[in-house]
Design an enzyme around this catalytic site. Structure first.
Site, PDB file in Angstrom:
ATOM      1  N   GLU A 274       0.835  -1.201   0.000  1.00 53.32           N
ATOM      2  CA  GLU A 274       0.000   0.000   0.000  1.00 53.32           C
ATOM      3  C   GLU A 274       0.873   1.255   0.000  1.00 53.32           C
ATOM      4  O   GLU A 274       0.577   2.239  -0.701  1.00 53.32           O
ATOM      5  CB  GLU A 274      -0.907  -0.030   1.232  1.00 53.32           C
ATOM      6  CG  GLU A 274      -1.773   1.188   1.405  1.00 53.32           C
ATOM      7  CD  GLU A 274      -2.364   1.258   2.802  1.00 53.32           C
ATOM      8  OE1 GLU A 274      -2.862   2.340   3.155  1.00 53.32           O
ATOM      9  OE2 GLU A 274      -2.302   0.251   3.528  1.00 53.32           O
TER      10      GLU A 274
ATOM     11  N   ASP B 231      -7.347   0.997   0.607  1.00 51.63           N
ATOM     12  CA  ASP B 231      -5.989   0.521   0.867  1.00 51.63           C
ATOM     13  C   ASP B 231      -5.619  -0.628  -0.074  1.00 51.63           C
ATOM     14  O   ASP B 231      -4.491  -0.697  -0.588  1.00 51.63           O
ATOM     15  CB  ASP B 231      -5.868   0.046   2.314  1.00 51.63           C
ATOM     16  CG  ASP B 231      -5.984   1.180   3.319  1.00 51.63           C
ATOM     17  OD1 ASP B 231      -5.892   2.353   2.906  1.00 51.63           O
ATOM     18  OD2 ASP B 231      -6.167   0.880   4.518  1.00 51.63           O
TER      19      ASP B 231
ATOM     20  N   ASP C 235       0.595   3.835  -3.197  1.00 55.18           N
ATOM     21  CA  ASP C 235       0.201   5.232  -3.052  1.00 55.18           C
ATOM     22  C   ASP C 235       1.117   6.129  -3.878  1.00 55.18           C
ATOM     23  O   ASP C 235       0.671   7.091  -4.518  1.00 55.18           O
ATOM     24  CB  ASP C 235       0.259   5.609  -1.574  1.00 55.18           C
ATOM     25  CG  ASP C 235      -0.077   7.070  -1.332  1.00 55.18           C
ATOM     26  OD1 ASP C 235      -1.223   7.462  -1.573  1.00 55.18           O
ATOM     27  OD2 ASP C 235       0.829   7.826  -0.906  1.00 55.18           O
TER      28      ASP C 235
ATOM     29  N   GLU D 202      -4.682   0.323  -3.658  1.00 56.62           N
ATOM     30  CA  GLU D 202      -3.329   0.871  -3.731  1.00 56.62           C
ATOM     31  C   GLU D 202      -2.296  -0.251  -3.686  1.00 56.62           C
ATOM     32  O   GLU D 202      -1.297  -0.216  -4.423  1.00 56.62           O
ATOM     33  CB  GLU D 202      -3.089   1.849  -2.584  1.00 56.62           C
ATOM     34  CG  GLU D 202      -3.832   3.158  -2.723  1.00 56.62           C
ATOM     35  CD  GLU D 202      -3.508   4.142  -1.624  1.00 56.62           C
ATOM     36  OE1 GLU D 202      -3.742   5.343  -1.827  1.00 56.62           O
ATOM     37  OE2 GLU D 202      -3.006   3.709  -0.558  1.00 56.62           O
TER      38      GLU D 202
END
Length: 232
Positions: free
Chosen positions: A48, A121, A52, A124
């Site tokens: 994650e 989450d 991002d 990502e």
């Protein structure tokens, strides 16, 4: 094949990428709750973190192409709207990510497969896994399709198609229309990958990849748009 295995296979078909590293995919789909009270299990938190950053890069790249004259102050709010948890969760729902997740029994009973935080989450983490298992172009092909509705929601719908924008850009400079050529097609029938080259007079050709010819053409057009301020 159990229900979750079927969900994972369907997810791979929708995202247009079949993972070579199955453990990586499993990690991207594993919620931290699975490790509670059990033997150590690798979950998606580290992925994650990377996802991002990959998402931010691809979104910034796309915004620069769509708004070539916009200042940073105008781009930043759009970026925030496209990468926040709500937007990521909407994308996760569109690709039906929930059924493929690995959750603890308690999280499953509490509706974790449709929780905005978990879905945001997880998508990502999936972005990071696609980037690692493939490359940036593979992640970009997924991003271009999966986030298309999010870009439409921030306005300028007419500018969302990079092929249209590239055509208008070429016409505005008195150049012939861009031409597209399929360079190669690889992958299984249920998840093919196309490589397309776009040519504009006076510029070096650029290539793009996607799970359909149409998306590969859009990716190639975006590459050309990103370099359109180069020498003529």
């Amino acid at each position: 094949m159990n229900a979750r295995e079927k969900a994972i296979a369907a997810l791979e078909a929708r995202i247009g990428h079949v993972f070579k590293d199955r453990e990586l995919l499993e990690r991207a789909l594993t919620h931290p709750s699975v490790t509670e009270g059990a033997r150590p299990t690798r979950h998606y938190e580290r992925l994650e973190f990377l996802g991002d950053r990959v998402l931010g890069l691809l979104t910034a790249e796309r915004l620069l192409a769509l708004y070539p004259d916009e200042r940073e102050g105008g781009l930043s709010p759009r970026l925030a709207a496209l990468v926040n948890g709500q937007a990521c969760a909407r994308v996760a729902r569109r690709i039906d990510l929930g059924p493929a997740l690995r959750l603890s029994p308690g999280e499953t009973r509490s509706g974790g497969r449709d929780k905005t935080t978990i879905l945001g989450d997880a998508v990502e983490a999936l972005m990071a896994a696609i980037y690692i298992d493939g490359d940036l172009d593979t992640a970009r092909a997924f991003f271009m399709e999966a986030w298309s509705e999010e870009f439409a929601s921030i306005g300028q719908a007419g500018a969302l198609d990079p092929k249209t924008e590239l055509q208008q850009w070429a016409q505005g400079r008195g150049l012939p229309l861009p031409s597209y050529q399929v360079i190669r097609r690889t992958g299984p029938d249920h998840a093919p990958e196309f490589v397309v080259e776009v040519s504009v007079q006076g510029f070096e050709p650029e290539q793009g990849r996607g799970r359909s010819r149409q998306w590969a053409e859009k990716a190639a057009a975006l590459e050309m748009l990103l370099k359109r301020e180069g020498p003529r």
